[in-house]
Design a protein around this motif. Structure first.
Motif, PDB file in Angstrom:
ATOM      1  N   SER A 462      13.665 -29.250  -4.785  1.00 31.03           N
ATOM      2  CA  SER A 462      14.485 -30.205  -5.551  1.00 31.03           C
ATOM      3  C   SER A 462      14.505 -31.582  -4.890  1.00 31.03           C
ATOM      4  O   SER A 462      14.582 -32.610  -5.589  1.00 31.03           O
ATOM      5  N   THR A 463      14.438 -31.598  -3.531  1.00 32.21           N
ATOM      6  CA  THR A 463      14.408 -32.879  -2.813  1.00 32.21           C
ATOM      7  C   THR A 463      13.392 -32.818  -1.691  1.00 32.21           C
ATOM      8  O   THR A 463      13.061 -31.726  -1.207  1.00 32.21           O
ATOM      9  N   LYS A 521      12.489 -40.614  -8.227  1.00 34.80           N
ATOM     10  CA  LYS A 521      12.347 -39.384  -9.026  1.00 34.80           C
ATOM     11  C   LYS A 521      10.890 -39.177  -9.440  1.00 34.80           C
ATOM     12  O   LYS A 521      10.328 -40.009 -10.144  1.00 34.80           O
ATOM     13  N   LYS A 544      13.422 -35.110  -6.209  1.00 36.85           N
ATOM     14  CA  LYS A 544      14.029 -36.354  -5.707  1.00 36.85           C
ATOM     15  C   LYS A 544      13.444 -36.663  -4.334  1.00 36.85           C
ATOM     16  O   LYS A 544      13.623 -35.885  -3.392  1.00 36.85           O
ATOM     17  N   LEU A 546      13.375 -38.863  -1.026  1.00 37.83           N
ATOM     18  CA  LEU A 546      14.242 -39.756  -0.252  1.00 37.83           C
ATOM     19  C   LEU A 546      13.426 -40.520   0.782  1.00 37.83           C
ATOM     20  O   LEU A 546      12.420 -40.021   1.289  1.00 37.83           O
TER      21      LEU A 546
END
Length: 574
Positions: A462-463, A521, A544, A546
């Motif tokens: 997810s990230t 994203k 996502k 970062l």
């Protein structure tokens, strides 16, 4: 219904229904050469035996009688072609010397007239007559001989009278009724004689300028005949006077009366195959074949034998040729019996029939998933609802064809694989083969081969941070999925720029790795485009990304190390 070949109830055994008997030369005493029943318009050979004859056959009661080329009289089962009985006779016979009048069969040799039991061949009686040529049955048995030329009337085995003829008979006699009294007409070279059947008294004598070329045909109050110079005459049957005459370019050798629905009064078949229709208003040429040797008819079709051995079925009005058969030798005689015909040639006797109409009843699914077999079963029956056993069939879907056959009850089954097909709409074609007894049947059934559904399961984190390697993993699930296939994987960065990659799928699993450099994203889409056997599917996910945290720079670290080193050196000096 017209008399025809049918099936015994509950069995697959063909039988002939009762038909109007072809009981004497050219069908009847009127010499019409025409059965009143509907005849076959398509011909399939039911049986063929190597016993030929130059004498036209006689057919009645599901039996055929022929006089073979080696002077044997045979009775043949019309259904099977088997010989029921045979009699070997010492002398040959003439072209119209067989006659059936239930329960007897009459035959003429060169020295006598025989009466036999038609079912067994047993002799009932015989009468010595020198050189009997022709037999005719009306109210009694009439015999015409040529040496000396005489007309005999027989009642049973007793002679009623005999009459001297003034000329040699050249064609078979004809009989019909005038005011209920039988009149016997005997053709003799250039003239014809009409005798009252009961007492033999002369009714009329008509003369012509040329010899007679055809037998005399009686129909609806007229006598029709042709002479060797090409003329066709119509005579009043009551007194033999001429009603009309026409000359034909193709000299006729056969005359047949027309029936309801055909224009004209008489059909004339020329020696070169020209077909004419004639009445008092004139003549019309219908069509032309090859050189002909014999011609007979049923209520609706003509059966014409050609010199090249071909038997042709012709619709008279349109001259449409609906069927042909070819034999090694030309036909010497034809008899029509319901929806069958018996043909004699010098070497063979053949029975040909109109095939029995059949019907297919099919049971099959309307749709089936791809990869699953299609199970088809059904029954082949006659038009009377009776099963047709041992029939060969083909069951076809696209290029896939299965051969099968019916069992004793007419049932059959077949299984068609779909793995070699693609999904889509098809037509199932089931066809039975034509046989000597049964006509072919065909049925068309729509079937849809349905593509199989697919689904995709997608796994992504997810990230993640920029600069990190990301593993995309997933599965394509479906029945009968090929071991090796491909999916399309699309990556869209935060700026909206998309790239697509082709990824192999092995045993349903796929993987793909990438390293994102921009935070934000990211969108991942995996799609299975579908095939001719499987439906398309897709799955999507987002990640996502970062920014990675900043660590001390190398310059600061170097400065720090240098300071520490300087401090250490100063301390040592002290």
């Amino acid at each position: 219904l017209a008399p025809r070949l049918t099936l015994a109830s509950g069995q697959g055994i063909p039988q002939f229904q009762s038909a109007s008997p072809w009981s004497q030369y050219l069908y009847s005493a009127e010499r019409t050469s025409r059965s009143p029943n509907s005849g076959p318009h398509r011909l399939c050979i039911l049986w063929n035996i190597s016993t030929g004859s130059t004498i036209p056959p006689i057919v009645a009661d599901n039996r055929a009688w022929i006089w073979s080329s080696n002077n044997r009289l045979l009775c043949i089962n019309l259904t099977t072609g088997s010989i029921l009985w045979q009699q070997e006779l010492a002398a040959p016979c003439s072209s119209s010397s067989l006659l059936f009048s239930a329960p007897y069969l009459y035959a003429a040799t060169s020295t006598k007239v025989l009466c036999l039991n038609a079912s067994t061949g047993a002799s009932v009686f015989s009468i010595s007559i020198q050189a009997p040529l022709y037999l005719l049955y009306r109210d009694a048995l009439y015999v015409v001989s040529d040496n000396p030329p005489r007309l005999y009337r027989l009642t049973g085995e007793y002679l009623s009278y005999s009459i001297d003829l003034n000329a040699t008979p050249t064609q078979p006699p004809t009989a019909y009724a005038v005011e209920g009294k039988p009149l016997i007409v005997v053709p003799c070279n250039y003239s014809i004689y009409g005798f009252w059947g009961q007492n033999g008294s002369l009714c009329f004598h008509s003369k012509f300028t040329a010899s007679l070329a055809t037998p005399i045909v009686f129909s609806q109050g007229y006598l029709y005949l042709a002479t060797s110079d090409g003329f066709v005459y119509a005579l009043y049957a009551r007194n033999g006077s001429i009603a009309w005459a026409y000359w034909l370019y193709d000299a006729p050798f056969a005359l047949l009366p027309t029936v309801s629905g055909e224009y004209g009064a008489v059909l004339a078949v020329g020696v070169h195959g020209t077909l004419y229709v004639i009445d008092e208003s004139g003549l019309q040429t219908i069509g032309s074949l090859n050189e002909t040797v014999c011609a007979v008819a049923a209520a609706d079709y003509l059966y014409i034998g050609l010199t090249n051995g071909t038997l042709t079925v012709v619709q008279p009005l349109s001259f449409f040729i609906s069927s042909t058969l070819t034999f090694s030798k030309p036909a010497s005689g034809i008899a029509v019996y319901g929806l069958s015909i018996v043909v004699t040639t010098p070497s063979h006797t053949i029975c040909a029939v109109e095939p029995i109409p059949t019907l297919l009843r099919i049971h099959s699914p309307s749709h089936v998933p791809w990869g699953s077999p299609i199970h088809v079963f059904g029954q082949l029956i006659s038009d009377q609802g009776l099963p047709v056993p041992s029939a060969n069939l083909s069951v076809q879907l696209s290029h896939v064809q299965i051969r099968t056959s019916t069992n004793a009850s007419g049932w059959f089954s077949a299984t068609i694989p779909t793995v070699n097909l693609t999904a889509g709409n098809y037509t199932l074609i089931v066809r039975s083969d034509e046989s000597p007894i049964y006509a072919a049947a065909l049925t068309l059934t729509p079937i849809e081969v349905v593509a199989l559904p697919t689904s995709i399961t997608l796994y992504v984190p997810s990230t993640a941070s920029t600069g990190t390697c990301i593993l995309v993993r997933g599965y394509v699930r479906a029945e009968h999925l090929p071991q090796h296939t491909r999916v399309l994987l699309s990556l869209q960065n935060p700026a909206g720029i998309c790239k697509t990659f082709v990824v192999d799928v092995t045993n349903g699993e796929f993987t793909y790795s990438f390293t994102p450099l921009k935070p934000g994203k990211w969108l991942v889409n995996v799609s299975f485009p579908g095939t001719g056997t499987h439906l398309a599917s897709s799955a999507s996910a987002s990640i996502k990304i970062l920014p990675r945290a900043h660590s001390p720079t190398p310059l600061l670290l170097t400065s720090l190390v240098a300071c520490i080193a300087v401090l250490a050196a100063i301390k040592c000096r002290r």
